[in-house]
Scaffold this motif. Structure first.
Motif, PDB file in Angstrom:
ATOM      1  N   ARG A   6       0.620  -0.900   0.024  1.00  6.19           N
ATOM      2  CA  ARG A   6       0.209   0.296  -0.263  1.00  6.19           C
ATOM      3  C   ARG A   6       0.988   1.880   0.168  1.00  6.19           C
ATOM      4  O   ARG A   6       0.320   2.436  -0.385  1.00  6.19           O
ATOM      5  N   PRO A   7       1.661   0.890   0.921  1.00  4.23           N
ATOM      6  CA  PRO A   7       2.906   2.054   0.765  1.00  4.23           C
ATOM      7  C   PRO A   7       3.409   2.932  -0.289  1.00  4.23           C
ATOM      8  O   PRO A   7       3.590   4.546  -0.988  1.00  4.23           O
ATOM      9  N   ALA A   8       3.411   1.802  -0.955  1.00  7.62           N
ATOM     10  CA  ALA A   8       3.975   2.262  -2.361  1.00  7.62           C
ATOM     11  C   ALA A   8       3.388   2.188  -3.712  1.00  7.62           C
ATOM     12  O   ALA A   8       3.473   3.439  -4.363  1.00  7.62           O
ATOM     13  N   GLN A   9       1.853   1.640  -3.980  1.00  6.10           N
ATOM     14  CA  GLN A   9       1.162   2.035  -4.308  1.00  6.10           C
ATOM     15  C   GLN A   9       0.085   3.714  -4.422  1.00  6.10           C
ATOM     16  O   GLN A   9       0.200   4.499  -5.326  1.00  6.10           O
ATOM     17  N   GLU A  10       0.304   4.368  -3.013  1.00  4.07           N
ATOM     18  CA  GLU A  10       0.336   5.641  -2.242  1.00  4.07           C
ATOM     19  C   GLU A  10       1.237   6.722  -3.016  1.00  4.07           C
ATOM     20  O   GLU A  10       0.945   7.577  -3.692  1.00  4.07           O
ATOM     21  N   ARG A  11       2.581   6.211  -3.358  1.00  2.00           N
ATOM     22  CA  ARG A  11       3.877   7.010  -3.632  1.00  2.00           C
ATOM     23  C   ARG A  11       3.092   6.985  -5.126  1.00  2.00           C
ATOM     24  O   ARG A  11       3.787   8.353  -5.709  1.00  2.00           O
ATOM     25  N   LEU A  12       2.714   6.182  -5.701  1.00  5.62           N
ATOM     26  CA  LEU A  12       3.009   6.406  -7.139  1.00  5.62           C
ATOM     27  C   LEU A  12       1.939   6.695  -7.359  1.00  5.62           C
ATOM     28  O   LEU A  12       2.227   7.710  -8.561  1.00  5.62           O
ATOM     29  N   ALA A  13       0.713   6.754  -6.849  1.00 11.49           N
ATOM     30  CA  ALA A  13      -0.635   7.485  -7.242  1.00 11.49           C
ATOM     31  C   ALA A  13      -0.239   9.057  -6.954  1.00 11.49           C
ATOM     32  O   ALA A  13      -0.889   9.803  -6.945  1.00 11.49           O
ATOM     33  N   ASP A  14       0.721   9.313  -5.968  1.00 11.85           N
ATOM     34  CA  ASP A  14       1.161  10.686  -5.781  1.00 11.85           C
ATOM     35  C   ASP A  14       2.668  11.172  -6.831  1.00 11.85           C
ATOM     36  O   ASP A  14       2.973  12.393  -6.375  1.00 11.85           O
ATOM     37  N   GLY A  15       2.393  10.467  -8.164  1.00 14.77           N
ATOM     38  CA  GLY A  15       3.443  11.198  -8.686  1.00 14.77           C
ATOM     39  C   GLY A  15       4.452  10.642  -9.110  1.00 14.77           C
ATOM     40  O   GLY A  15       5.658  11.731  -9.836  1.00 14.77           O
ATOM     41  N   GLU A  16       4.856   9.869  -7.766  1.00 19.26           N
ATOM     42  CA  GLU A  16       6.582   9.467  -7.605  1.00 19.26           C
ATOM     43  C   GLU A  16       7.228   8.405  -8.377  1.00 19.26           C
ATOM     44  O   GLU A  16       6.100   7.525  -9.307  1.00 19.26           O
ATOM     45  N   ASP A  17       8.067   8.256  -8.993  1.00 14.57           N
ATOM     46  CA  ASP A  17       8.880   7.979  -9.842  1.00 14.57           C
ATOM     47  C   ASP A  17       9.096   6.108  -9.988  1.00 14.57           C
ATOM     48  O   ASP A  17       9.098   6.046  -8.579  1.00 14.57           O
ATOM     49  N   PHE A  18       8.228   5.448 -10.837  1.00 10.52           N
ATOM     50  CA  PHE A  18       7.997   4.074 -10.829  1.00 10.52           C
ATOM     51  C   PHE A  18       9.152   3.344  -9.640  1.00 10.52           C
ATOM     52  O   PHE A  18       9.189   2.524  -9.030  1.00 10.52           O
ATOM     53  N   ALA A  19      10.473   3.244 -10.611  1.00  8.05           N
ATOM     54  CA  ALA A  19      11.495   2.296 -10.574  1.00  8.05           C
ATOM     55  C   ALA A  19      12.424   2.807  -8.994  1.00  8.05           C
ATOM     56  O   ALA A  19      12.573   1.819  -8.204  1.00  8.05           O
ATOM     57  N   GLU A  20      12.025   4.205  -8.464  1.00  5.76           N
ATOM     58  CA  GLU A  20      12.312   4.574  -7.288  1.00  5.76           C
ATOM     59  C   GLU A  20      11.712   3.653  -6.211  1.00  5.76           C
ATOM     60  O   GLU A  20      12.033   3.405  -4.737  1.00  5.76           O
ATOM     61  N   VAL A  21      10.497   4.385  -6.940  1.00  5.18           N
ATOM     62  CA  VAL A  21       9.434   3.487  -5.586  1.00  5.18           C
ATOM     63  C   VAL A  21       9.625   1.981  -5.487  1.00  5.18           C
ATOM     64  O   VAL A  21       9.437   1.509  -4.551  1.00  5.18           O
ATOM     65  N   PHE A  22       9.579   0.992  -6.353  1.00  6.51           N
ATOM     66  CA  PHE A  22       9.955  -0.416  -6.364  1.00  6.51           C
ATOM     67  C   PHE A  22      10.779  -0.259  -5.521  1.00  6.51           C
ATOM     68  O   PHE A  22      11.838  -1.927  -5.243  1.00  6.51           O
TER      69      PHE A  22
END
Lengths: 83, 333
Positions: free
Chosen positions: B89-105
């Motif tokens: 969930r925290p990763a999904q929320e960061r992505l929804a906030d527009g953060e870079d996919f690779a960094e989040v992953f």
């Protein structure tokens, strides 16, 4: 076959990580030693911490977030404030 | 090569074993333990992988067995939707906030899952017998390394497919069967005087190990779950290079045979390439083109992390309990 043939290789500088280059490739290191790889893609270490240079072994993850790089990585404005 | 028929672990696997020899006539029974359910599903999936010794290949598509498979898979997916949710969930929320996919992953894969690492254990303190017990558990997967993810291939768009094939080519030896990762594994096992046969140690496999393998089969087989299958694959690669380095150090510390060290040395370098290709090119490109797949790629990654943690905890408990070395299953019962 379509389009113009190209000899340009695509290279990817991975933020906080290695540089990806297409293989097979022979890399000559700083001491003049040649290292060969048959892989379709190879990852070259940029953080200096690899145990198997010139190849990446994932060690950048254990070092620090923004590695000092031989090939500079463009940084965002926010990151610049961190320096 | 087919898998040996495992010894039943309860009511359901007994009924299933009977059914496999009676053309799918399946008694209606429930599993009487997680172990029983995990082995039953592993057997049903094996019909799709290489088949089971002495069992008719036509049973792969037997309706009664598919009904049982669907029931067990439903439970498996529900369980892991729940277990991996807090990680994803925290990763999904960061992505929804527009953060870079690779960094989040990569951050998700670096998350602390709250348990010990098997590779650290091998690096620092394991004894040879304990490492051999660990290799027997790992062998369930390594003899068919990458296979489950290949079911995803024809369901992908061209660009994602091309990047998956780039990774798979390396896993499958780049046209040289003797360099196939599963073959490197068999050489390592042989050098340790272990059985190199396909699924040779299934009777020793802990329920958590079977579940970890079942998850990969489930994600690969269902087109609906393809984003999770590739998320799982990418997380597996991200979580491989550094642990492989720890394995190399541990195996060298114990003076284990060179072929088994070579297996992990190869993964240290190969997976440092694969993780970048998988996260940045394969998933990064796919998510940019089709943003709706993003959440399930992250859930698939979280499943990989959580399942490895459960396996690690169970295997460590088993190998630290000396009398359980040869009958690992009872050690976590």
């Amino acid at each position: 076959m379509s389009g113009e043939p190209t000899t340009a290789h695509e290279v990817l500088l991975c933020p906080d990580g290695p540089v990806l280059i297409p293989g097979p490739v022979t890399v000559e290191d700083e001491q003049g030693v040649k290292h060969h790889s048959e892989r379709p893609v190879v990852a070259l270490c940029r953080c200096g911490a690899s145990s198997v240079p010139p190849w990446c072994d994932g060690s950048h993850k254990q070092v620090r977030r923004r590695p000092a790089t031989a090939v500079p990585t463009p940084r965002s404005g926010r990151d610049l404030e961190d320096y | 090569m087919r898998a040996p028929l495992p010894t039943p672990r309860g009511t359901l696997t007994e009924a299933l074993t009977e059914a496999l020899f009676e053309q799918g006539v399946l008694r209606c029974v429930d599993a009487d333990s997680d172990d029983d359910a995990a082995l039953a599903l592993w057997m049903l999936y094996e019909l799709h992988h290489r088949g089971l010794e002495g069992v008719d290949d036509a049973l792969e598509w037997d309706p009664a067995l598919l009904v049982l498979r669907a029931r067990l898979e439903h439970d498996l997916e529900e369980r892991w939707r729940d277990r991996a949710r807090h990680l994803a969930r925290p990763a999904q929320e960061r992505l929804a906030d527009g953060e870079d996919f690779a960094e989040v992953f990569f951050d998700l894969c670096a998350a602390d899952t709250g348990g010990e690492s098997l590779a650290r254990f091998v690096q620092r303190e394991a004894e040879t017998e304990q490492v051999l017990a660990l290799l027997r558990q790992r062998s369930i997967y390594h003899v068919r390394e990458q296979d489950s993810a290949m079911w995803a291939l024809p369901r992908l768009d061209d660009e994602t497919k091309a990047h998956l094939v780039a990774i798979a080519a390396d896993e499958y030896g780049n046209g040289h069967p003797d360099r196939l990762h599963a073959e490197l594994w068999r050489r390592g096992m042989a050098a340790c005087d272990l059985d190199t046969g396909y699924a040779a140690y299934v009777d020793e496999a802990l329920p958590q190990v079977l579940e970890q393998n079942n998850l990969m089969s489930m994600l690969g087989l269902h087109r609906r779950l393809v984003p999770a299958a590739l998320g799982h694959l990418a997380a597996f690669e991200v979580c491989s290079s550094v642990p492989s380095k720890r394995m190399v150090r541990g195996l060298e510390r114990l003076g284990m045979p060179e072929p088994v060290v070579a297996y992990y040395r190869e993964h240290m370098v190969a997976d440092a390439v694969h993780e970048q290709v998988a996260v940045r090119r394969m998933l990064g490109g796919w998510v940019a083109r089709e943003p709706h797949v993003a959440d399930d790629t992250l859930w698939g990654a979280a499943v990989c992390l959580a399942a490895e943690q459960e396996t690690a905890t169970a295997v460590l408990a088993a190998v630290r309990d000396e009398p359980a070395l040869t009958t690992g299953r009872e050690a976590v019962a």
